[in-house]
Scaffold this active site. Sequence first.
Site, PDB file in Angstrom:
ATOM      1  N   GLU A  72      22.294  16.739  12.901  1.00  0.00           N
ATOM      2  CA  GLU A  72      23.300  16.987  12.152  1.00  0.00           C
ATOM      3  C   GLU A  72      23.959  15.582  12.337  1.00  0.00           C
ATOM      4  O   GLU A  72      24.962  15.251  13.053  1.00  0.00           O
ATOM      5  CB  GLU A  72      24.313  17.896  13.099  1.00  0.00           C
ATOM      6  CG  GLU A  72      24.564  18.755  12.851  1.00  0.00           C
ATOM      7  CD  GLU A  72      25.357  20.194  13.050  1.00  0.00           C
ATOM      8  OE1 GLU A  72      26.497  19.949  14.775  1.00  0.00           O
ATOM      9  OE2 GLU A  72      25.449  21.449  12.521  1.00  0.00           O
ATOM     10  N   VAL A  73      22.914  14.431  12.082  1.00  0.00           N
ATOM     11  CA  VAL A  73      23.363  12.914  11.845  1.00  0.00           C
ATOM     12  C   VAL A  73      24.657  12.787  10.591  1.00  0.00           C
ATOM     13  O   VAL A  73      24.141  12.414   9.532  1.00  0.00           O
ATOM     14  CB  VAL A  73      22.185  12.276  11.561  1.00  0.00           C
ATOM     15  CG1 VAL A  73      22.666  10.483  11.833  1.00  0.00           C
ATOM     16  CG2 VAL A  73      21.317  12.653  12.762  1.00  0.00           C
TER      17      VAL A  73
END
Length: 437
Positions: free
Chosen positions: A141-142
């Site tokens: 989840e960048v």
Amino acid sequence: MKLVHLDLKGAAPKVSYLEQVFPLLSQLGANGILIEYEDMFPFKGELEILKSPYAYSEEDIERIQQLAELHKLEVVPLVQTFGHVEFILKHEKYQHLREVERFPNSFNPHIPDTMVLLKSILSQVIEKHRHSTWIHIGADEVFHLGEGMDSKNWMSHNRGDMGTMYLKHIKEVLGFLDTQYRGLRALMWDDMLRKISACLATGSFLAKYAESGFEVVWFASAFKGTTGPAQTWPPLSYHLKNHLSWLKVMQALPRLAPLRFQGIVLTGWQRYDHYSVLCELLPVSIPSLAICLQTLVNGGFTEEAKRKVLDVLGFQSMQLEQSTCEGRGVFPGADIYHMVEQVNGHLKESILKALEEESAIKGWFSPYHRKRQFGNPRNMESFGSKVLKLHEDWESFVRDLRTQLEKVYFPDMVEEWMEENVNPYLDQLRDLVKDYW
């Protein structure tokens, strides 16, 4: 390998509670723990700013590893190296390392200081886990990657290839680990990797990893923390179905891709990110964890698995669809389990019922009356004893709950949980009683 995820970015248990939990994990079939320390690690020197006021001490970290070894649990530390680094980037000192200036979620991979900082963080954590053969580098989840000016400039010179940009940073992290800590094996979440070459079917994305040179694969399930950021009670059948689905994938794996299945992480998220509220507490989730572990051990939730869960936890029966277990329970934190069940099932309901359905309160003790301290004693007496008793009972209950929570958790977490789950309802009753007197 069956690793139980301890997410310490919220409701980190005291080591004295882990002393009780580790033997239970081992008994139920786990053989490792994945520890996501975040701000609970005792960072030193330049990094001391990252520590929570209640962070574990170096002695605590050593004790956790001794306990794990005693109960044959492999320890795998988790250090986020790309996204989910709010606990770092919220500090003014590190704001310049943000991918997007406004958001503290993700690192800018183009600033040299990002890798300098990551090397320092990784080194401190690894040095305190010299017996660990694995490390988890997060990398999920960048958020907002590619939205910063540095990333936009990089992509304009590299055909807009976000996947290559992502992998470039990951390779730097892995290169550092390989150079400095040869033999240490790395794990990472795969959601960002999937986006690089979007695949819909399980078979095809596993085949992609095989084609890319991976030889082994891990899976990640969940025993809590995935059904809502403010969820307080784990839905048992939901988590059981999750594990039954993963068992099917494990069985089908040899047909899907030439990959060897190496392990599964049973995730137990405690917050969705550093800024969100707490979700289900660990003591409340132990029945879910027990069901999930025994399902993996037995290749399904068999009668044998069910009997083992009931025997080990000290319950008489369980209702999966209702997410309830009947019986006293003898596992660590069983008192908290039952008390949270009371808060969930009765606190809000009983208080709102008393305040909303009592006609004498609505008719003779309304906010208008209370504000002006104007009321007829005759009518007030008709509801007074009932409301005072309800208030006294809940205050006594909450004192006991606080005592139990304080045995397991640090003061900041106890306050947060009370403010989120108890006070919004009990404060209404407290205010009414105060005005009544």
